[in-house]
Design a protein around this motif. Structure first.
Motif, short mmCIF file in Angstrom:
data_model
loop_
_atom_site.label_atom_id
_atom_site.label_comp_id
_atom_site.label_asym_id
_atom_site.label_seq_id
_atom_site.Cartn_x
_atom_site.Cartn_y
_atom_site.Cartn_z
N UNK A 1 -13.22 34.99 77.25
CA UNK A 1 -12.36 36.08 76.78
C UNK A 1 -13.21 37.11 76.06
N UNK A 2 -13.75 38.03 76.83
CA UNK A 2 -14.66 39.02 76.27
C UNK A 2 -13.95 40.14 75.53
N UNK A 3 -12.65 40.18 75.63
CA UNK A 3 -11.87 41.22 74.96
C UNK A 3 -10.73 40.54 74.23
N UNK A 4 -10.70 40.69 72.92
CA UNK A 4 -9.64 40.06 72.14
C UNK A 4 -8.31 40.76 72.38
N UNK A 5 -7.25 39.99 72.36
CA UNK A 5 -5.93 40.59 72.32
C UNK A 5 -5.65 41.06 70.90
#
Lengths: 1109, 470
Positions: free
Chosen positions: A1002-1006
């Motif tokens: 998950x390279x981009x956090x929600x």
């Protein structure tokens, strides 16, 4: 992208009808047909499911259409249902489950229909024609044209133009400015210094600037103050901590396996520390990646001199961070699940590709075949989950040569002392000792062997209530002792003669002697029969270098009076030199064919033997038979394997610290293995080969041919046998029976083994022990070890019960189709292929990740997905410029930048003007690019949960900056990167702020706003406690300061900026009202801790505190 | 293409990430209309779900699936080969120790294990052919909750909340009730997780009998003080929003803080049962001597109160007696002492659940409340050791009631011994496809793009069990 050129050539100029038709045909062949084949035929084909009664694989089918009407009405796009479907105008969202077609495709269809929908497919295709057209080879060839798979080329930097951004000498600014200009969007102004310092500090280190850092920056008037701040931040140890956390998101870092029990992945934190150190040391990213696939195999490992660690080996730790089920009844399914997870993470983290989507079928959208999945699967399945030893080469080798020499000396000295004992001692007394040692126990325990009740009764007095486990243990011990004494009476035991003859005289004695003599010749040499289980000689080993030892090896006791406890029979023995050694002995794979598998083993210190089915590493319950070894004398131990018949398995013996799951560090852990056997029926004799006194004496020994010796003569004969044995042992030629004889003598106390009785040995033993102690325990870390090489059969439709042909191990066909060499798993080759210059994905994906973290949105927004399901790059030229510069800066004319340097890349990007833009958009930006895809202004970003927590600790002055080491609970004051990540128990504070998945990349956090966040910040003990602590200190330290000045300073602490006059006034008014409500007199306000805690707490509750702009 | 990573995703933006038409439907739901009304989905038959999760696995052959052949073959080995069991300690065929009887007007056979639930047989649709895919608790629990056997996927409650939006602003859309010593099942709170869905869809653990019932819900200052603080913060935040051109994000945050503020009052009001009559409390069994039964009764009563307040998905947690392997995380898991263990477990939940059905019915709530009773798997018809049963995912029973389900029906069957589902074989995907269908949602359209794939609660499976729908 391929289609664009075709489209451009065909763009809708008015043409004569014939030309129109020709253009339509060309467009059909170049764009329409490939798209239909690729995206539509599978569901809307003449021979398939024909969804909605629609066949799109021939002209008639298109024009007749399906249940929704004609798909294509020539000349009339508005009446053609296919246009609605492609444009996603109504509920017909095609292709189903796929991305919306690119605008140029939709345009092409419209143009083609307008041009008359020329379609040469005049009849439905035959099944053969269809198969050829939709073959994977055809589709694969087309998909390889996808933009992210194209070679890296260095685009020209746009020329400078007017304006602060466009005039910049920085290539990034030129690319950004050029796009903005083309879109008519005006960039924002430069942000103010406070904003810039806070932005840079938070984005680079994950911590807010301290008031001192702020003051220094504001006071600095030099032209290069920005560059120097950036350098300071990149050099900060906190930079590495923060950026390591970003990477940990990519590899779903966690410290447990999840599922029932949530077992710890031993030493998982070492991977986290490896990551931090690698970033701190700016290890080139290609190297960083290599180490994560094959760091343990690299010929030139990085060594940490301080800790004696092979740093590179630690990089493979993430391969263990897979989920594991609890006692799965289908372990192959379990293996597919966890190997799939490894592939998923590797392909997304490094390549931005979802290879895992090709487990059951060729990828729906990308140039990834099902075979690709199983090619990678084979490489990973050729490895076994393990605790690896990551010692610097030679670290644990020191003293070994000298220890071996000393051990030889000890053997010689012991032999000398024993020969002296045998020469001096009264033989009769020796034999008495032997007999006493053989039969020391009272009888009741023996009865318990057949009837547990006796034991149960026996243990009752000192047990509060019957403990079934304890009773079982006692029963087992009693049975073992009975068996041991029985064995000693058997004819093939060296002491059988002494035991059988004891107390006998006259005829009885003669008869017994004759029986023994005749029996001696009759005893067959019992052999273990491997029977389908790999023979020990074929087993592999890891850790301490094990070898099959001849009879007579021994372990020097690491401490205490006793020098040696046992002389060992022939076998494979761990820890022969150093007690701290760790080892794994593991068999080749084999299909389980028998109901039982037996090993003749001994061990202690939580060493364990087990059967591993399909690499499932948890030793659990009855289903996964395993046994912790606690027997110093070799015994046959049986594993019940009937339930696993037909499954692939291997056998393993490991010292306690080296178990892949449930490792127990026990310096006294060791094991010995003598034989393995899968036969049914009674096990072969423990001791091989059988022997007796008759075999231990020289052939011409007088006692052999004579009548039954009297006790004195028998004793003398035993001493003669023992002397021969000692001499043979000293010379390294002892047989197993001789070793057993000596071992028996020693165990009975008939040969001295304690330092008190062995003055001549003491010095050498002490020297040995001192040196052995200097061999440190291994540096243990999570990882995998090389196992038997397996080319994985492809599973038909992903069904693991339907294996097809094996797929040779290799990288993705689209990037490098060459198979890996046969001798090893292929991890080294996989690592090399991922970072090869011919692979454009890796640098593109990596620089995009860095861009994402610096600017809040990737050039490719879907940072983990560079395939067709991802977003297209907003600035493809800029992305390639950065990627080229990243991997070969010298070629790019920047020899000062090092290849693959994260720090240089960050420095390059942060020193751009683009990074320094203010967050306030211009009017044109708001109007034309509301999503800010063109980077005309800075993005407002919510901080990650870790950064929020760290900011709270830092602002309150509580942050413990100690780096590295085992993880801590969330209540500690260490940085969040050191807080334990247990899958089933994520720290509640961090859990409230959209923590990363521990399941996949998950390279981009929600980012979400939920009441739980408000509650944890408003009411949670963690924040309240920090606020109270800060308040407690400030009422003392700032005793002399007026309230407004305190407010001002608290703002600087929390937000790294001065409050405005109105903010101070509003805050003061709120504080005063609060004091009034609480009944605190004005004079008491300055010293009132709860009141100030409220104020500090309020600054932590500001949205500004948890955002960066 | 898929998404733009705005720093703060509003609910609407999140929904925009949903690929198919359902995104529109879900937005419609936010706007106060039923989700399906705008999207051509199935008609809305239920507005909320009460999930009575029987953690550990109830023995179906002792409760809802009569198998006389077990008595006839008692003590014999299984007549055909069986799959591996988790404890690999298989005994012989073990008959039930409870009498099965025909119940209600429908005549559905239910054993004396659940006499009070059995009295509502005409409300129940029993599925006797349910199958799961995993025979261990953690994978089974995650599977029944999320459709996948490992953590990281959204729970059915999260999907429901995501798909339908919330009806109530002061309470979470998905509430997991606990009381007494009840805890999360094996697999942990990931069973209630939002996975890749927005965080406000995750299950909130509400401890019915604890103070505070919800983590961090209790303010440390008086309401007026907190109000003043929130007003101060809102003013300061708006100033920041203006400066950073983040008015929208800040307004969204302020709304969230206000929601949290209201939750602080709403949650205690919810758990305060003083307005309930003594008769009602007795009906549920709040006065039961068995403290686990009383605790479970409290959950059932709160479930009704949550249903009244419009909470979308309410999940209940059984309590343990620590008998024969059935512990806190898996109370029904009687690997040994099945008779004693199941008797106690059944007594714990039987009356409270019967009361819940009666109470919902009487208040007219059962019509649009779908009650689902299920464990992660059933148990083997043969013994484990001498007196327990091992896990069996190959065929077991669940039931549903209310929410447009056809009461008094039985779907499917297991083989003669209750080992394997053989007729109308159903899967847990089918269960959720059916639940979503009753909520007015086509399960194939409830998707969310994640990691390059359009993800679903039902993965790539699932068929609506139309035979049990009214």
């Amino acid at each position: 992208m391929l289609f664009v050129a075709a489209l451009a050539a065909l763009a809708g100029l008015a043409r004569p009808a014939t030309m129109q038709a020709a253009a339509g045909e060309e467009l059909f062949e170049k764009v329409i047909r490939p798209y239909l084949v690729e995206r539509c035929y599978e569901c809307h084909g003449t021979h398939g499911t024909r969804e909605n009664d629609l066949a799109l694989d021939w002209a008639g089918g298109m024009r007749t259409g399906g249940a929704s009407g004609p798909a294509v009405v020539p000349g009339k796009p508005a009446e053609s249902v296919i246009m609605q479907a492609l444009e996603h105008e109504n509920d017909l969202l095609m292709p189903k489950g796929g991305p919306k077609p690119p605008a140029e495709i939709v345009r092409a269809f419209r143009t083609w229909i307008e041009l008359g929908a020329a379609d040469p497919r005049t009849r439905p295709p035959s099944a053969e024609e269809l198969a050829q057209e939709t073959s994977w080879e055809e589709i694969f060839a087309r998909r390889k044209n996808w933009w992210s798979l194209q070679p890296l080329e260095k685009p020209a930097v746009p020329p400078p133009a007017a304006g602060w951004l466009a005039a910049s000498g920085h290539p990034v600014d030129r690319f950004i400015a050029a796009k903005l200009a083309a879109a008519g969007v005006e960039p924002a102004a430069e942000a103010d210094p406070d904003t810039l310092l806070r932005r840079a500090t938070l984005v680079l280190t994950g911590l807010p600037p301290t008031p001192e850092e702020r003051a220094a920056f504001l006071a600095d008037t030099a032209a290069d103050r920005w560059e120097r701040v950036v350098d300071r931040l990149i050099a900060s140890p906190h930079f590495a901590e923060h950026w390591a956390r970003h990477w940990l998101d990519c590899v779903r870092y966690c410290e447990t396996h999840g599922s029932e029990g949530d077992p710890t992945i031993p030493h998982a934190w070492r991977y986290r520390d490896w990551c931090i150190r690698a970033i701190r040391d700016d290890v080139p990213v290609d190297r960083f990646i290599r180490e994560q696939l094959a760091g343990d195999l690299l010929p030139d490992p990085r060594i940490d001199r301080d800790t004696g660690t092979n740093e590179s080996a630690l990089g493979i730790g993430h391969l263990r961070m897979v989920p594991h089920g609890f006692t799965p009844t289908d372990p192959l399914d379990e293996m597919v699940t966890f190997t799939d997870n490894q592939i998923d993470v590797i392909s997304k983290a490094f390549l931005g590709m979802t290879v895992s989507c090709a487990r059951c079928h060729n990828h729906k959208f990308d140039a990834i075949s099902q075979a690709d999945f199983y090619a990678l699967f084979g490489t990973l399945a050729s490895c076994r989950p393990a605790v690896i030893q990551a010692d610097a080469p030679g670290r644990r080798d020191r003293h070994r040569a000298e220890l071996a020499t000393l051990k030889q000396s000890i053997r010689g000295l012991l032999a000398e002392a024993w020969l002296a004992t045998l020469a001096a001692g009264p033989p009769a007394a020796l034999v008495e000792k032997l007999i006493a040692a053989a039969a020391p126990l009272p009888e009741p325990a023996a009865d318990a062997g057949s009837d547990g009740k006796a034991v149960q009764d026996a243990v009752k007095p000192d047990a509060v209530k019957p403990d079934p486990q304890r009773i079982a243990r006692e029963k087992e011990a009693a049975a073992k002792e009975k068996a041991r004494r029985q064995r000693m009476r058997e004819v093939d035991h060296p002491f059988a003669a002494a035991l059988r003859l004891e107390g006998l005289s006259g005829d009885a004695r003669s008869r017994a002697w004759d029986e023994l003599r005749s029996g001696a010749a009759a005893v067959p040499a019992a052999q273990a029969a491997p029977g389908g289980v790999p023979e020990l000689a074929a087993w592999m080993q890891y850790g301490e270098r094990l070898a099959a030892s001849p009879p007579g090896e021994f372990r020097v006791e690491p401490e205490g009076e006793r020098v040696v406890t046992r002389l060992l029979p022939a076998g494979i023995h761990s820890n022969l030199l150093a007690a701290s050694d760790g080892s794994v002995l593991h068999s080749p794979n084999f299909p389980v064919a028998s109901d039982e598998i037996r090993l003749l083993v001994a061990g202690a210190g939580r060493s364990r033997m087990r059967i591993v089915v399909w690499n499932y590493p948890r030793p659990l319950g009855l289903l996964y038979p395993n046994q912790t070894l606690a027997n110093s004398e070799p015994e046959w131990i049986t594993l019940k394997t009937a339930v696993w018949k037909g499954e692939r398995a291997h056998l393993e013996l490991a010292t306690g610290g080296d178990l892949a799951v449930e490792a127990v560090d026990d310096a006294g852990s060791w094991f010995s293995v003598l034989a393995v056997d899968s036969g049914s029926g009674p096990p072969p004799a423990v001791h091989r080969p059988a022997a007796s006194l008759f075999d231990l004496l020289s052939a011409d020994d007088p006692v052999l041919g004579g009548p039954a010796p009297d006790p004195a003569a028998l004793a003398v004969a035993y001493v003669r046998a023992a002397r021969r044995a000692v001499e043979a042992w000293r010379d390294g030629t002892a047989t197993d029976p001789q070793v057993r004889l000596l071992d028996g003598f020693a165990a009975a106390g008939a040969l001295p083994c304690d330092l008190g009785s062995l003055p001549s040995v003491r010095e050498t033993v002490e020297r040995f022990r001192a040196l052995a102690r200097e061999i440190p325990p291994p540096v243990r870390a999570p990882g995998v070890i090389e196992g038997p090489v397996v080319d994985q059969p492809l599973f038909v439709r992903g069904n693991h019960k339907q294996p097809a042909a094996a797929v040779p191990r290799r990288f993705l066909e689209a990037l490098d189709p060459r198979p890996f060499p046969p001798a090893a798993s292929g991890r080294l080759e996989l690592a090399a292929a991922i970072v090869a210059g011919s692979n454009p994905l890796t640098p593109r994906v990596f620089v995009n990740r860095v861009w994402h973290h610096l600017f809040g949105r990737g050039i490719v927004a879907s940072v983990d997905t560079f395939g067709q399901m991802g977003d297209p790059p907003t600035h493809p030229e800029l992305l390639d410029h950065l990627a080229v510069r990243f991997v070969s800066p010298a070629a790019d004319g920047v020899p000062t930048q090092r290849p693959w340097s994260l720090k240089d890349l960050v420095r390059f990007l942060v020193t751009s003007r683009t990074f320094r833009l203010a967050a306030r958009p211009t009017e044109s930006a708001t109007r034309l690019d509301p999503g800010n895809t063109l980077f005309s202004h800075a993005r407002l970003r919510r901080l990650e949960g870790e950064t929020i927590r760290d900011s709270l600790l830092a602002a309150s002055g509580r942050l413990d900056r100690q780096p590295f080491g085992p993880s801590v609970p969330g209540g500690a004051a260490r940085r969040s990167v050191y807080v334990a990540v247990r899958r089933n128990a994520i720290d509640p504070f961090l859990a409230a702020f959209d923590p990363p998945s521990t399941q996949s990349t998950q390279g981009r956090r929600d980012v979400s706003h939920v009441p739980a966040q408000s509650l944890v910040l408003m009411n949670g003990d963690f924040v309240r406690g920090l606020a109270t602590e800060r308040a407690t200190r400030l009422v003392g330290e700032w005793r002399e300061l007026p309230c407004d000045e305190r407010i001002r300073r608290l703002f600087v602490e929390a937000l790294a900026r001065e409050p405005g006059t109105e903010e101070v006034a509003a805050t003061r008014a709120w504080l005063d009202a609060l004091a009034a409500r609480r009944g605190v007199p004005a004079a008491d306000v300055p010293g009132h801790v709860p009141l100030w805690a409220d104020l500090v707490h309020a600054t932590y509750n500001l949205e500004e505190f948890i955002h960066v702009d | 293409m898929s998404t733009d990573s705005l720093p703060t995703l509003s609910r609407r933006q999140w929904l925009g990430r949903s690929s198919a038409g359902f995104g529109l439907a879900a937005v419609a739901g936010v706007l106060g209309r039923p989700a399906a009304a705008s999207a051509g989905g199935p008609p809305v038959r239920a507005k909320r779900v009460i999930f009575l999760f029987m953690s550990g696995g109830v023995s179906h052959v002792d409760s809802f699936d009569p198998k006389p052949a077990l008595a006839a073959r008692a003590g014999q080995p299984m007549p055909f080969p069986v799959e591996r069991t988790q404890f690999n300690n298989n005994g012989t065929i073990m008959p039930t120790q409870w009498e099965f009887r025909r119940r209600g007007g429908c005549g559905t056979e239910i054993s004396d294990l659940f006499p009070e639930i059995a009295a509502h047989a005409d409300k129940l649709a029993v599925v006797r052919s349910m199958t799961a895919k995993f025979s261990e608790h953690a994978q089974g629990n995650l599977f029944i909750h999320t459709g996948f056997p490992f953590l990281g996927s959204p729970s059915a409650g999260a999907w429901t909340t995501y798909g339908l939006g919330r009806e109530c602003d002061e309470l979470p859309g998905y509430v997991v009730l606990q009381s007494g010593d009840a805890g999360p099942p094996h697999g942990g709170v990931a069973c209630y997780g939002n996975g890749f869905l927005p965080a406000d869809t995750q299950g909130s653990l509400l401890r019915c009998d604890a103070d505070p019932p919800l983590r961090d819900i209790r303010p440390w200052e008086e309401a007026a003080g907190q109000r003043a603080r929130l007003d101060y913060l809102a003013a300061m935040n708006r100033r920041f929003g203006g400066r950073a051109a983040a008015a929208d994000a800040v307004e969204a945050a302020i709304r969230t803080h206000e929601t949290a503020f209201r939750m602080q009052a709403a949650v205690p009001a919810l758990t305060d049962l003083s307005a309930e009559t003594e008769a009602t409390k007795r009906l549920y069994g709040l006065d039961a001597e068995d403290k686990q039964q009383a605790a479970y009764a409290r959950q059932c009563l709160l479930a009704r109160r949550l249903a009244e307040r419009g909470v979308r998905f309410i999940e209940l947690s059984c309590l343990a007696y620590n008998i024969g392997g059935g512990n806190n995380a898996n109370p029904w898991d009687n690997h040994g002492k099945l008779k004693e263990g199941h008797e106690k477990m059944a007594r714990q939940v039987d009356r409270p659940i019967a009361a819940l059905l009666a109470d919902l019915d009487q208040r007219g709530l059962l019509d649009d409340t779908l009650v689902v009773w299920a464990g992660e798997f059933g148990r083997t018809p043969f013994s484990q050791g001498s007196d327990g049963r091992d896990h069996n995912p190959l065929g077991y029973s669940i039931w549903m009631a209310g929410g447009g389900v056809k009461g008094g029906t039985v779907l499917g069957a297991t083989d003669e011994l209750g080992y394997r589902a053989v007729e109308d074989v159903a899967t847990l995907y089918d269960l959720w496809a059916t639940v979503l269908h009753q909520l007015g949602v086509d399960h194939e359209n409830l998707t969310f793009r994640h990691g390059g794939r359009d993800m679903r609660l039902t993965d790539v499976h699932g068929h609506v069990l139309h035979k049990i729908l009214a």
